[in-house]
Design an enzyme around this catalytic site. Structure first.
Site, PDB file in Angstrom:
ATOM      1  N   GLU A 116       8.181  19.109  -8.980  1.00  0.00           N
ATOM      2  CA  GLU A 116       7.141  18.127  -9.300  1.00  0.00           C
ATOM      3  C   GLU A 116       5.918  18.840  -9.852  1.00  0.00           C
ATOM      4  O   GLU A 116       5.803  20.067  -9.738  1.00  0.00           O
ATOM      5  CB  GLU A 116       6.797  17.299  -8.056  1.00  0.00           C
ATOM      6  CG  GLU A 116       7.959  16.437  -7.611  1.00  0.00           C
ATOM      7  CD  GLU A 116       7.598  15.406  -6.561  1.00  0.00           C
ATOM      8  OE1 GLU A 116       6.490  15.464  -6.017  1.00  0.00           O
ATOM      9  OE2 GLU A 116       8.447  14.540  -6.302  1.00  0.00           O
ATOM     10  N   HIS A 239      -2.344   8.225  -8.827  1.00  0.00           N
ATOM     11  CA  HIS A 239      -1.039   8.622  -9.360  1.00  0.00           C
ATOM     12  C   HIS A 239      -0.981   8.210 -10.819  1.00  0.00           C
ATOM     13  O   HIS A 239      -1.330   7.079 -11.160  1.00  0.00           O
ATOM     14  CB  HIS A 239       0.087   7.952  -8.573  1.00  0.00           C
ATOM     15  CG  HIS A 239       1.404   8.628  -8.792  1.00  0.00           C
ATOM     16  ND1 HIS A 239       2.059   8.584  -9.999  1.00  0.00           N
ATOM     17  CD2 HIS A 239       2.159   9.396  -7.980  1.00  0.00           C
ATOM     18  CE1 HIS A 239       3.175   9.297  -9.913  1.00  0.00           C
ATOM     19  NE2 HIS A 239       3.255   9.796  -8.691  1.00  0.00           N
ATOM     20  N   ARG A 290      -1.707  16.146 -11.037  1.00  0.00           N
ATOM     21  CA  ARG A 290      -1.942  14.706 -11.170  1.00  0.00           C
ATOM     22  C   ARG A 290      -3.327  14.337 -11.691  1.00  0.00           C
ATOM     23  O   ARG A 290      -3.464  13.392 -12.466  1.00  0.00           O
ATOM     24  CB  ARG A 290      -1.773  14.048  -9.798  1.00  0.00           C
ATOM     25  CG  ARG A 290      -0.345  13.945  -9.432  1.00  0.00           C
ATOM     26  CD  ARG A 290      -0.173  13.272  -8.125  1.00  0.00           C
ATOM     27  NE  ARG A 290       1.257  13.336  -7.847  1.00  0.00           N
ATOM     28  CZ  ARG A 290       1.801  12.965  -6.720  1.00  0.00           C
ATOM     29  NH1 ARG A 290       1.058  12.491  -5.744  1.00  0.00           N
ATOM     30  NH2 ARG A 290       3.088  13.039  -6.559  1.00  0.00           N
ATOM     31  N   HIS A 351      -3.508   6.322  -5.035  1.00  0.00           N
ATOM     32  CA  HIS A 351      -2.241   6.728  -4.445  1.00  0.00           C
ATOM     33  C   HIS A 351      -2.398   7.409  -3.092  1.00  0.00           C
ATOM     34  O   HIS A 351      -1.661   7.114  -2.155  1.00  0.00           O
ATOM     35  CB  HIS A 351      -1.561   7.681  -5.434  1.00  0.00           C
ATOM     36  CG  HIS A 351      -0.197   8.119  -5.022  1.00  0.00           C
ATOM     37  ND1 HIS A 351       0.828   7.232  -4.764  1.00  0.00           N
ATOM     38  CD2 HIS A 351       0.330   9.358  -4.834  1.00  0.00           C
ATOM     39  CE1 HIS A 351       1.928   7.916  -4.429  1.00  0.00           C
ATOM     40  NE2 HIS A 351       1.638   9.198  -4.445  1.00  0.00           N
ATOM     41  N   ARG A 386      -4.388  16.943  -3.795  1.00  0.00           N
ATOM     42  CA  ARG A 386      -3.139  17.211  -3.079  1.00  0.00           C
ATOM     43  C   ARG A 386      -2.038  17.632  -4.044  1.00  0.00           C
ATOM     44  O   ARG A 386      -1.844  17.009  -5.091  1.00  0.00           O
ATOM     45  CB  ARG A 386      -2.701  15.942  -2.343  1.00  0.00           C
ATOM     46  CG  ARG A 386      -1.354  16.074  -1.679  1.00  0.00           C
ATOM     47  CD  ARG A 386      -0.892  14.726  -1.153  1.00  0.00           C
ATOM     48  NE  ARG A 386      -0.504  13.839  -2.225  1.00  0.00           N
ATOM     49  CZ  ARG A 386       0.664  13.181  -2.274  1.00  0.00           C
ATOM     50  NH1 ARG A 386       1.543  13.319  -1.314  1.00  0.00           N
ATOM     51  NH2 ARG A 386       0.936  12.382  -3.274  1.00  0.00           N
TER      52      ARG A 386
END
Ligand SMILES: Cc1cc2nc3c(=O)[nH]c(=O)nc-3n(C[C@H](O)[C@H](O)[C@H](O)COP(=O)(O)OP(=O)(O)OC[C@H]3O[C@@H](n4cnc5c(N)ncnc54)[C@H](O)[C@@H]3O)c2cc1C
Length: 538
Positions: A116, A239, A290, A351, A386
């Site tokens: 990811e 997100h 992100r 998110h 994060r």
């Protein structure tokens, strides 16, 4: 109601704690709605961990997972927290496998590892694209079989009870919680000297979110009202890829997440002209962290006036999406979109809450006996942003660390907690609320104003405007709260206002841009702000 451990919330954090703590005493888990209603159950991509075998065979190691996490956190991670949590990845996977989770495997029986954004290696364990649901189901089933655990659904924690609140002059300690039984409408006292706050995040404070309806910042607001320190609430992760489906009805249809793992497997973000616009913002393109991708999309949408951008997987072999992401594939089809035939329309949405109730590395808050675990907590793992798939890991690790600390420091088997006279809930002369319209109007107003003024790109002006409107809303909600019989809707509204104010307060204090906090007034990092934002109610 009395128990050795009171756990508020039935996601990965609360249930992991309950299962382990049940060896030491009685555990009551209260949860609003049904036990399966949690962010955990909605998680798709998976859980990050550096496994011993992967370490050896694929060149991954703990140090590079730590480095990736610190990189995403933009200078604000606490290194001791990052190290302690990431080092326990193996134990977390064993723990979940013992609970019955069956992570996907390759033909040679090794775990299938996904990649990811922000991760330098493949290290995401997954169960297709319904990892969270598999974890939530396994933990609920395991906990239900344990005699020492009582799970009470439809039980909504209203407020924490502390010695300070009761006017008892000692060190401030937790003694329990007021809890609304959603079925009977009664507010009961749940007594325990060890309370685990595991209530998850606050995505519902924004108009667009990937979170389920349960994420209304209740634990955060309760802890703040009880006087616990709250940290870093300016860091709300958006997100980049929530399915854009404006005419949809229902929470799932409006907030359906298209996992980052889709980009990890080759999905590319494009604009309406088919251009890979993210490359103009970061050489990693669609797989940049992100915050960078979400801002790139926000910029693209504002620049072109388009309603959304697109996630293109049409170049993948036919059947790939159905095989690797069956839930995403089928859900999109259900909403009328065949992602193998045309690019998926997407927008960013709130998110994940990176800040929260401040804890140390053993999950202790500033109130003795009150522990915060999972998304509600701010441990220092995420810093200013994060890293994907680190939160399920954190929820499980911190649950086990909290228990270790309790066992070492607090008398865990306490049949009779010190007698304290806790006043019964005062319903006063309250009448049932007949002004539902006021509640729903205020819900909408908060979520819209947070989206317009306090989302991906901020300014001092917008934050001031939001603060003014939130102050008015708080006054109205307070009057309503004290004047009516409480219901979960009113409680959530009260908590959303408090959460909104905490986000705005923290965001206003940070006069720089760092990680996922971006303001046009201070577009650069400023080393003067290289510390946590902390707020506390006196
Ligand atoms: C769509 C989506 C996809 C995600 N994908 C991933 C992923 O792939 N990997 C990853 O690591 N993370 C992912 N996340 C984030 C991750 O799922 C959460 O951070 C994590 O599950 C939080 O776990 P938790 O136990 O802290 O809270 P939750 O799982 O949210 O559980 C909180 C519980 O508390 C209960 N509760 C709340 N308020 C009260 C109250 N007042 N009284 C009683 N009960 C209350 C709720 O009903 C719920 O049961 C995703 C999140 C979403 C929304």
């Amino acid at each position: 109601m009395q128990s050795d451990f009171l756990v508020i919330g039935s996601g990965i954090a609360g249930l992991s704690f309950a299962i382990h703590a049940s060896k030491y005493g009685s555990v009551t888990v209260i949860t609003k709605g049904k036990a399966i209603e949690s962010n955990t159950a909605w998680a798709q991509g998976g859980i990050s961990a550096v496994l011993d075998k992967a370490k050896r065979e694929m060149g991954d190691d703990i140090e590079s997972h730590i480095a990736d996490t610190l990189g995403a956190g933009a200078g604000l991670c606490k290194e001791n927290a990052v190290k302690a949590i990431i080092e326990q990845g193996n134990e977390t996977i064993e723990d979940l496998v013992n609970a019955g989770v069956q992570f996907d495997k390759n033909k040679d029986a090794s775990y299938s590892l996904g990649k990811e954004g922000g991760h330098s290696q493949r290290r995401i364990l997954h169960c297709k694209d319904t990892t969270g649901f598999e974890i939530a189901t396994a933990l609920i089933e395991t906990a239900r079989k344990i005699e020492n655990i009582t799970i009470l659904e439809e039980h909504f924690a209203v407020d924490l009870i502390t010695t300070a609140k009761l006017g008892i002059a000692t060190e401030d300690k937790i003694v329990g919680a007021y809890v609304l039984d959603e079925t009977s409408g009664q507010v009961k006292i749940f007594r325990s000297d060890k309370v685990l706050l595991a209530t998850g995040g606050c995505g519902k404070v924004y108009l667009y979110t990937t979170n389920p309806d349960s994420s209304t910042g209740d634990g955060l607001a309760m802890a703040w009202r009880a006087g616990a320190t709250i940290s870093n609430m300016e860091f709300v992760q958006f997100h980049p890829t929530c399915f854009y489906n404006p005419s949809a009805q229902g929470a799932e249809a409006r907030s359906f997440l298209v996992s980052e793992a889709v980009r990890g497997e080759g999905g590319i973000l494009i604009n309406a002209k088919g251009e890979e616009f993210t490359k103009q913002h970061d050489p990693r393109g669609s797989l940049a962290p992100r915050d960078i991708v979400a801002r790139a999309i926000d910029h693209e949408i504002k620049k072109t006036g388009a309603s959304c951008v697109y996630l293109d997987v049409t170049h993948k072999p036919k059947g790939f999406m159905k095989e690797r992401f069956p839930n995403i594939y089928e859900t999109l089809l259900k909403f009328g979109h065949d992602c193998e035939k045309s690019p998926i329309p997407v927008v960013p949405a709130a998110h994940y809450q990176c800040g929260g109730v401040a804890t140390d590395i053993d999950a202790r808050t500033t109130i003795r006996g009150l522990y915060a675990i999972g998304e509600v907590a701010c441990t220092g793992l995420h810093g200013a942003n994060r890293l994907a798939s680190n939160s399920l890991l954190e929820g499980n690790v911190m649950a086990r660390r909290a228990l270790d600390n309790i066992i070492k420091t607090l008398p865990h088997k306490q049949k009779n907690p010190i007698p304290i006279n806790i006043p019964a809930w005062e319903a006063g002369h309250a009448a049932p609320p007949d002004e539902q319209v006021l509640i729903s109007h205020n819900w909408d107003e908060i979520r819209r104003l947070m989206w317009d003024y306090v989302s991906i790109v901020r300014t001092d002006n917008r934050l001031q405007r939001a603060a003014r409107r939130l102050r008015n809303l708080r006054k109205e909600v307070r009057e309503f709260y004290w004047g009516h019989t409480i219901t979960s809707d009113i409680l959530e509204l009260r908590n959303l206002v408090a959460t909104g104010m905490l986000i705005v307060d923290c965001a206003t204090r940070r006069k720089e841009s760092r990680g996922i906090h971006y303001t046009l007034d201070y577009p650069e990092k400023n080393e003067l702000f290289l510390s946590d934002t902390e707020v506390r109610r006196f």
